[in-house]
Motif scaffolding. Sequence first.
Motif, PDB file in Angstrom:
ATOM      1  N   ASP A 112     -42.343  63.510  26.417  1.00 14.46           N
ATOM      2  CA  ASP A 112     -41.809  64.871  26.355  1.00 14.46           C
ATOM      3  C   ASP A 112     -42.528  65.676  25.286  1.00 14.46           C
ATOM      4  N   VAL A 113     -42.593  66.980  25.520  1.00 12.19           N
ATOM      5  CA  VAL A 113     -43.112  67.867  24.478  1.00 12.19           C
ATOM      6  C   VAL A 113     -42.190  67.697  23.267  1.00 12.19           C
ATOM      7  N   GLY A 114     -42.767  67.405  22.120  1.00 12.34           N
ATOM      8  CA  GLY A 114     -41.956  67.220  20.915  1.00 12.34           C
ATOM      9  C   GLY A 114     -41.667  65.759  20.615  1.00 12.34           C
ATOM     10  N   PHE A 115     -42.104  64.831  21.504  1.00 12.62           N
ATOM     11  CA  PHE A 115     -41.857  63.404  21.195  1.00 12.62           C
ATOM     12  C   PHE A 115     -42.686  63.002  19.981  1.00 12.62           C
ATOM     13  N   CYS A 116     -42.022  62.365  19.031  1.00 10.64           N
ATOM     14  CA  CYS A 116     -42.693  61.843  17.833  1.00 10.64           C
ATOM     15  C   CYS A 116     -42.267  60.395  17.677  1.00 10.64           C
ATOM     16  N   ILE A 149     -40.949  76.199  26.150  1.00  6.03           N
ATOM     17  CA  ILE A 149     -39.998  75.085  26.033  1.00  6.03           C
ATOM     18  C   ILE A 149     -38.840  75.588  25.177  1.00  6.03           C
ATOM     19  N   GLU A 150     -37.616  75.547  25.679  1.00  5.47           N
ATOM     20  CA  GLU A 150     -36.471  76.018  24.887  1.00  5.47           C
ATOM     21  C   GLU A 150     -36.136  75.034  23.777  1.00  5.47           C
ATOM     22  N   ILE A 151     -36.065  73.757  24.143  1.00  3.75           N
ATOM     23  CA  ILE A 151     -35.729  72.737  23.133  1.00  3.75           C
ATOM     24  C   ILE A 151     -36.713  71.582  23.266  1.00  3.75           C
ATOM     25  N   LYS A 152     -37.478  71.354  22.213  1.00  6.23           N
ATOM     26  CA  LYS A 152     -38.425  70.238  22.237  1.00  6.23           C
ATOM     27  C   LYS A 152     -37.673  68.926  21.987  1.00  6.23           C
ATOM     28  N   TYR A 153     -38.286  67.821  22.438  1.00  8.72           N
ATOM     29  CA  TYR A 153     -37.602  66.521  22.378  1.00  8.72           C
ATOM     30  C   TYR A 153     -37.118  66.194  20.963  1.00  8.72           C
ATOM     31  N   ASN A 154     -37.959  66.492  19.957  1.00  7.57           N
ATOM     32  CA  ASN A 154     -37.566  66.147  18.577  1.00  7.57           C
ATOM     33  C   ASN A 154     -36.489  67.087  18.022  1.00  7.57           C
ATOM     34  N   ASN A 158     -29.389  64.813  21.502  1.00 15.49           N
ATOM     35  CA  ASN A 158     -29.131  63.551  22.214  1.00 15.49           C
ATOM     36  C   ASN A 158     -30.413  62.839  22.662  1.00 15.49           C
ATOM     37  N   ALA A 159     -31.545  63.169  22.028  1.00 14.05           N
ATOM     38  CA  ALA A 159     -32.793  62.464  22.372  1.00 14.05           C
ATOM     39  C   ALA A 159     -32.650  61.010  21.913  1.00 14.05           C
ATOM     40  N   LYS A 160     -32.736  60.092  22.869  1.00 13.71           N
ATOM     41  CA  LYS A 160     -32.424  58.696  22.536  1.00 13.71           C
ATOM     42  C   LYS A 160     -33.585  57.971  21.851  1.00 13.71           C
ATOM     43  N   TYR A 161     -34.783  58.473  22.060  1.00 11.59           N
ATOM     44  CA  TYR A 161     -35.939  57.700  21.584  1.00 11.59           C
ATOM     45  C   TYR A 161     -36.819  58.470  20.590  1.00 11.59           C
ATOM     46  N   SER A 162     -36.210  59.460  19.945  1.00 13.57           N
ATOM     47  CA  SER A 162     -36.948  60.255  18.974  1.00 13.57           C
ATOM     48  C   SER A 162     -37.232  59.410  17.727  1.00 13.57           C
ATOM     49  N   GLY A 163     -38.446  59.503  17.222  1.00 11.39           N
ATOM     50  CA  GLY A 163     -38.794  58.803  15.979  1.00 11.39           C
ATOM     51  C   GLY A 163     -38.841  57.291  16.102  1.00 11.39           C
ATOM     52  N   GLN A 164     -39.210  56.794  17.284  1.00 17.43           N
ATOM     53  CA  GLN A 164     -39.239  55.328  17.478  1.00 17.43           C
ATOM     54  C   GLN A 164     -40.139  54.653  16.440  1.00 17.43           C
ATOM     55  N   PRO A 165     -39.639  53.535  15.849  1.00 19.55           N
ATOM     56  CA  PRO A 165     -40.407  52.829  14.827  1.00 19.55           C
ATOM     57  C   PRO A 165     -41.521  51.975  15.442  1.00 19.55           C
ATOM     58  N   ASP A 166     -42.225  51.216  14.605  1.00 17.23           N
ATOM     59  CA  ASP A 166     -43.331  50.393  15.116  1.00 17.23           C
ATOM     60  C   ASP A 166     -42.816  49.046  15.633  1.00 17.23           C
ATOM     61  N   VAL A 169     -38.175  49.305  21.232  1.00 15.42           N
ATOM     62  CA  VAL A 169     -36.800  49.818  21.248  1.00 15.42           C
ATOM     63  C   VAL A 169     -36.201  49.560  22.630  1.00 15.42           C
ATOM     64  N   GLU A 170     -35.017  48.963  22.645  1.00 12.03           N
ATOM     65  CA  GLU A 170     -34.354  48.608  23.901  1.00 12.03           C
ATOM     66  C   GLU A 170     -33.810  49.838  24.627  1.00 12.03           C
ATOM     67  N   SER A 171     -33.386  49.651  25.857  1.00 13.82           N
ATOM     68  CA  SER A 171     -32.819  50.763  26.628  1.00 13.82           C
ATOM     69  C   SER A 171     -31.536  51.263  25.976  1.00 13.82           C
ATOM     70  N   MET A 172     -31.440  52.576  25.886  1.00  9.45           N
ATOM     71  CA  MET A 172     -30.235  53.211  25.336  1.00  9.45           C
ATOM     72  C   MET A 172     -29.452  53.878  26.462  1.00  9.45           C
ATOM     73  N   MET A 173     -29.642  53.366  27.668  1.00  7.59           N
ATOM     74  CA  MET A 173     -28.912  53.889  28.824  1.00  7.59           C
ATOM     75  C   MET A 173     -27.413  53.957  28.555  1.00  7.59           C
ATOM     76  N   TRP A 174     -26.898  53.022  27.769  1.00  3.01           N
ATOM     77  CA  TRP A 174     -25.463  52.978  27.461  1.00  3.01           C
ATOM     78  C   TRP A 174     -24.966  54.275  26.801  1.00  3.01           C
ATOM     79  N   LYS A 175     -25.894  55.070  26.236  1.00  2.00           N
ATOM     80  CA  LYS A 175     -25.483  56.337  25.613  1.00  2.00           C
ATOM     81  C   LYS A 175     -25.262  57.440  26.652  1.00  2.00           C
ATOM     82  N   ASN A 176     -25.784  57.201  27.883  1.00  3.35           N
ATOM     83  CA  ASN A 176     -25.569  58.197  28.946  1.00  3.35           C
ATOM     84  C   ASN A 176     -24.132  58.088  29.446  1.00  3.35           C
ATOM     85  N   LYS A 177     -23.564  59.231  29.793  1.00  2.00           N
ATOM     86  CA  LYS A 177     -22.198  59.221  30.351  1.00  2.00           C
ATOM     87  C   LYS A 177     -22.325  59.135  31.870  1.00  2.00           C
TER      88      LYS A 177
END
Length: 178
Positions: A112-116, A149-154, A158-166, A169-177
């Motif tokens: 996504d635009v804004g993914f870091c 772009i109105e809102i960039k990913y960062n 509710n961006a689940k994978y923003s700032g992923q470390p080295d 990272v497992e699926s965060m599907m559980w955060k979806n309603k």
Amino acid sequence: MILSDSRILEEIEKGTIKIEPYDRQCLGSNSYDVHLGKHLATYREHILDAKKHNEIEVFEIPDDGFVLYPHIFYLGVTEEYTETHAHVPFLEGKSSTGRLGIDIHATAGKGDVGFCGHWTLEISVKQPVKVYKGMPVGQLIYFPVEGEIEIKYNQKKNAKYSGQPDRPVESMMWKNKF
Ligand SMILES: Nc1ccn([C@H]2C[C@H](O)[C@@H](COP(=O)(O)OP(=O)(O)OP(=O)(O)O)O2)c(=O)n1
């Protein structure tokens, strides 16, 4: 349209694309090669549940490599930390990786635009294959965006994978309603 090598370099100079570590040798005509980071992970449970938080076991790839097997699903990570502020980054496999029967993403290649962050790799293999930390594993390609772009990913709450470390990272599907 896909950014060319010279356009990727311009964006790096402007700071709208960041790749760390960066090596000019890894810049192809219209892509940038990314490498396998030192950590891999597997899910603890054999049966995953899309509604639950499925935990992973993270381990380090030994210096002499690690054999991946077809019946096991692995999460990996790129060595590179990237930021893309004005384009849509896509993670693709490399032909040389594909020719070894290695898939580096299961279904999600688009960023996504804004993914870091570091990219999590969704790895599966067609036959046993030894992999090594630091090996070239994929490539990033960059697409221009049509429109504002109105809102960039960062900037998304509710961006689940923003700032992923080295680390993977497992699926965060559980955060979806659902
Ligand atoms: N193989 C991939 C693909 C993407 N990403 C990163 C870059 C993306 O900008 C971010 C989010 O990807 P998706 O939008 O496909 O993920 P979801 O839709 O599941 O999450 P969200 O709800 O946070 O958008 O994850 C990654 O690390 N590894």
